[in-house]
Each structure stands twice: as structure tokens, then as C-alpha cells.
Design a protein around this motif. Structure first.
Motif, mmCIF file in Angstrom:
data_model
loop_
_atom_site.group_PDB
_atom_site.id
_atom_site.type_symbol
_atom_site.label_atom_id
_atom_site.label_comp_id
_atom_site.label_asym_id
_atom_site.label_seq_id
_atom_site.Cartn_x
_atom_site.Cartn_y
_atom_site.Cartn_z
ATOM 1 N N GLY A 42 -1.096 -0.236 -4.817
ATOM 2 C CA GLY A 42 -1.105 -1.370 -3.907
ATOM 3 C C GLY A 42 -2.441 -2.087 -3.930
ATOM 4 O O GLY A 42 -3.404 -1.640 -4.558
ATOM 5 N N SER A 43 -2.490 -3.226 -3.252
ATOM 6 C CA SER A 43 -3.694 -4.047 -3.184
ATOM 7 C C SER A 43 -4.292 -3.966 -1.788
ATOM 8 O O SER A 43 -3.588 -4.172 -0.794
ATOM 9 C CB SER A 43 -3.349 -5.506 -3.524
ATOM 10 O OG SER A 43 -4.445 -6.355 -3.267
ATOM 11 N N VAL A 44 -5.601 -3.685 -1.709
ATOM 12 C CA VAL A 44 -6.293 -3.575 -0.416
ATOM 13 C C VAL A 44 -7.569 -4.391 -0.468
ATOM 14 O O VAL A 44 -8.402 -4.199 -1.354
ATOM 15 C CB VAL A 44 -6.624 -2.104 -0.077
ATOM 16 C CG1 VAL A 44 -7.323 -2.022 1.281
ATOM 17 C CG2 VAL A 44 -5.369 -1.238 -0.084
ATOM 18 N N ARG A 45 -7.726 -5.302 0.491
ATOM 19 C CA ARG A 45 -8.966 -6.051 0.646
ATOM 20 C C ARG A 45 -9.381 -5.980 2.113
ATOM 21 O O ARG A 45 -8.581 -6.263 3.006
ATOM 22 C CB ARG A 45 -8.800 -7.512 0.230
ATOM 23 C CG ARG A 45 -8.547 -7.719 -1.246
ATOM 24 C CD ARG A 45 -9.769 -7.354 -2.097
ATOM 25 N NE ARG A 45 -9.527 -7.586 -3.516
ATOM 26 C CZ ARG A 45 -8.970 -6.700 -4.336
ATOM 27 N NH1 ARG A 45 -8.571 -5.520 -3.856
ATOM 28 N NH2 ARG A 45 -8.801 -6.992 -5.609
ATOM 29 N N VAL A 46 -10.634 -5.617 2.338
ATOM 30 C CA VAL A 46 -11.196 -5.562 3.677
ATOM 31 C C VAL A 46 -12.462 -6.401 3.671
ATOM 32 O O VAL A 46 -13.380 -6.139 2.884
ATOM 33 C CB VAL A 46 -11.509 -4.114 4.103
ATOM 34 C CG1 VAL A 46 -12.107 -4.074 5.499
ATOM 35 C CG2 VAL A 46 -10.251 -3.248 4.033
ATOM 36 N N ALA A 95 2.772 9.292 2.647
ATOM 37 C CA ALA A 95 2.185 9.102 3.969
ATOM 38 C C ALA A 95 2.161 7.632 4.348
ATOM 39 O O ALA A 95 2.299 7.266 5.515
ATOM 40 C CB ALA A 95 0.773 9.679 4.005
ATOM 41 N N VAL A 96 1.964 6.763 3.347
ATOM 42 C CA VAL A 96 2.056 5.316 3.528
ATOM 43 C C VAL A 96 2.990 4.807 2.447
ATOM 44 O O VAL A 96 2.809 5.114 1.270
ATOM 45 C CB VAL A 96 0.677 4.628 3.424
ATOM 46 C CG1 VAL A 96 0.808 3.139 3.702
ATOM 47 C CG2 VAL A 96 -0.326 5.261 4.382
ATOM 48 N N LEU A 133 0.830 -1.210 0.000
ATOM 49 C CA LEU A 133 0.000 0.000 0.000
ATOM 50 C C LEU A 133 0.864 1.259 0.000
ATOM 51 O O LEU A 133 1.765 1.415 0.825
ATOM 52 C CB LEU A 133 -0.919 -0.001 1.224
ATOM 53 C CG LEU A 133 -1.780 1.249 1.421
ATOM 54 C CD1 LEU A 133 -2.730 1.459 0.262
ATOM 55 C CD2 LEU A 133 -2.545 1.156 2.743
ATOM 56 N N VAL A 134 0.548 2.151 -0.922
ATOM 57 C CA VAL A 134 1.211 3.451 -1.009
ATOM 58 C C VAL A 134 0.140 4.533 -1.095
ATOM 59 O O VAL A 134 -0.839 4.398 -1.828
ATOM 60 C CB VAL A 134 2.140 3.538 -2.245
ATOM 61 C CG1 VAL A 134 2.696 4.953 -2.412
ATOM 62 C CG2 VAL A 134 3.274 2.521 -2.141
#
Length: 290
Positions: free
Chosen positions: A67-71, A27-28, A18-19
Motif C-alpha cells: 500500500g501507499s502511505v504518506r504522512v 491486521a490491516v 494499506l495492508v
């Protein structure tokens, strides 16, 4: 937990690379994060570490740069509406209507969260009881103390029975009794199997409430694990203590060790100030003073 070796369908949160940038500032910066369903995670870091930005991305309030994000198996950008129905967010800033009563606030947010109309009263009564505000249900929030508002702010996020709850410094500026009650509320959620992500500057809160801890700095993850795992990281200074229950036992143990050439220093372990305060004034909430 390693996200690369754990199936995504058993993860509540699965973040890879994650960016998030703001102009030239990251920030990330390449964050990997994995959290099993039903687990509790403490997210720690100094100001500017990227905690709030990460939470905003995970809770659909901000977009990732890459980036890849899964919630809960969903993409927070593509599936935002579906995801919002399954998560709860307790913001650091109070999100309440001061001129409405506690009950009116809860009824409004229950409908906003699309709680079934037939269950609104049930859920509102449950939330008032959990927050110990039932006796003040018809009072306007503007008359509440900071601790009462914090407790109400927390249960607002629970009305729709979310699977995953984000708590961003939920005890800021409140009295010790209310803080202790918030801890008990959070512990109840953990016991009931709710997945939690908890951010705070109060490290003792994370020790008490979270199974796993992630430390961020300058947008990067610099450490991750249980408290015990972090305490045994290479290079950390350590001391060793022998706990005894009486002064006589302490002196006997000290003499025994001295005979064997072990140098010791006798230190009395005293309760912290908050423990002293709660013992002196009690754990009961003091909302009548508001």
C-alpha cells in the motif's frame, strides 16, 4: 474527505490500500485514510480492529506489507528520521523515567527531540505549565499519581512543537479531574491548528474532541464521517426527542401533542455520573494527594 480527489500536499495523512499482515492474519486490510492538515480524527474500533497497527505504521514504528502511505508528505519508511522530527506520539504505555523529576524528564526528552539548546528551558517551562505540574517540577515521577503521569506523558510529545500528534488512549486509568484537564490540553492543540489522531475506547471522548471519526473492524474501515454523518447512516435505530427547560413546559408540550394524536413519553434527562462527580468535587486538579 476523499483522498483520491484531494491534492496530497494539503493532506496530513494519505493512506491508500494499506495492508499489514502477521503470518496469515491481516491486521490491516486494504485501508484508505485521508486527513487534512489541522483536522482532528478519532480512530475507533474493538480490540483487534487494527487501530494500533495503523498508528504504528503512520508513526514510523512499523512497516506496511503493501500500500501507499504518506504522512505530512513523507514516506514513513524512507523518511523516518525527518518525519519523527515533525510528529509527536503519546503512547498508551507511559514512557517516563520514574527516578527522574518531571523537569529532568522533560529536559531529557527535549534534547532527544533535538529542541534547540537555547529553547529547552522555555519549552520545558511551557510544558510544565500546560500540564499544571510547575509546582511539582522537581519531584521524582515515581511520587506522582496516575493522572499526573498521564499529563506529563502527553506534554513530552509536544516539546518539539510537532505538526501532527498521535494519542493512543491518553486517559487510561486516571481520575476525572485529570481526564478533564487532558481534554482541555487536547482542545488547546486543536485550537492552535495541530493535526490530531486520537484512539480510545471511550466514545464520549471522540465526540468531544474529534471533527471526523473512522470506525475500523477486522482491519477494514467500515464507516467514516462526522458524528452527524455517522448518526444518519442508513439502518440505524433512531428516536426523536423534544427538549424543554422546565417540568411545567414538558407537561404543556405533552398535552398539546396529545390533542393532535401524537403519543409521547416524558423522560427526564439527567447528567452523567462524571458530570455529577465533577460538579460535586470541582474541576480543579488534586495533585497534593499524590
Amino acid at each position: 474527505m476523499n483522498s483520491t480527489s484531494t491534492p496530497r500536499d494539503v493532506l496530513a495523512i494519505d493512506v491508500r490500500g494499506l495492508v499489514r499482515t502477521f503470518g496469515d492474519r491481516r491486521a490491516v486490510d486494504g485501508l484508505d485514510l485521508a486527513l487534512a492538515r489541522g483536522a482532528s480524527l478519532g480512530l475507533l474500533g474493538p480490540n483487534g480492529a487494527g487501530k494500533t497497527t495503523t498508528i504504528r505504521i503512520l508513526s514510523t514504528l512499523a512497516r506496511a506489507t503493501s500500500g501507499s502511505v504518506r504522512v505530512l508528505g513523507l514516506d514513513p519508511e524512507r523518511d523516518a528520521l525527518e518525519l519523527r522530527a515533525r510528529i509527536g506520539v503519546v503512547p498508551q504505555e507511559l514512557a517516563l523515567y520514574d527516578e527522574l523529576s518531571a523537569r529532568e524528564n522533560l529536559e531529557f526528552f527535549a534534547r532527544a527531540h533535538r529542541v534547540d539548546a537555547r529553547r529547552v528551558k522555555e519549552r520545558v517551562d511551557w510544558a510544565l505549565e500546560l500540564a499544571q505540574l510547575a509546582e511539582r517540577a522537581r519531584d521524582r515521577v515515581t511520587t506522582f499519581s496516575g493522572g499526573m503521569k498521564r499529563r506529563l506523558n502527553l506534554v513530552v510529545a509536544l516539546l518539539h512543537e510537532p505538526e501532527l500528534v498521535f494519542l493512543d488512549e491518553p486517559t487510561v486509568g486516571i481520575d476525572p479531574q485529570s481526564r478533564n484537564h487532558v481534554f482541555e490540553m487536547v482542545e488547546r492543540l486543536v485550537h492552535d491548528g495541530t493535526t490530531l489522531v486520537y484512539t480510545t475506547h471511550q466514545l464520549g471522548e471522540v465526540e468531544r474532541l474529534c471533527e471526523r471519526i473512522v470506525v475500523l473492524d477486522r482491519g477494514r474501515k467500515i464507516a467514516e464521517g462526522t458524528l452527524a454523518e455517522l448518526q444518519h447512516l442508513p439502518g440505524l435505530a433512531r428516536s426523536h426527542a423534544l427538549r424543554v427547560t422546565s417540568e411545567a413546559d414538558a407537561h404543556a408540550a405533552q398535552a398539546f401533542l396529545a390533542q393532535r394524536g401524537v403519543e409521547t413519553r416524558l423522560v427526564e434527562e439527567l447528567p452523567g455520573l462524571e458530570s455529577v462527580f465533577l460538579e460535586l468535587t470541582g474541576h480543579a486538579l488534586r495533585d497534593d494527594d499524590a
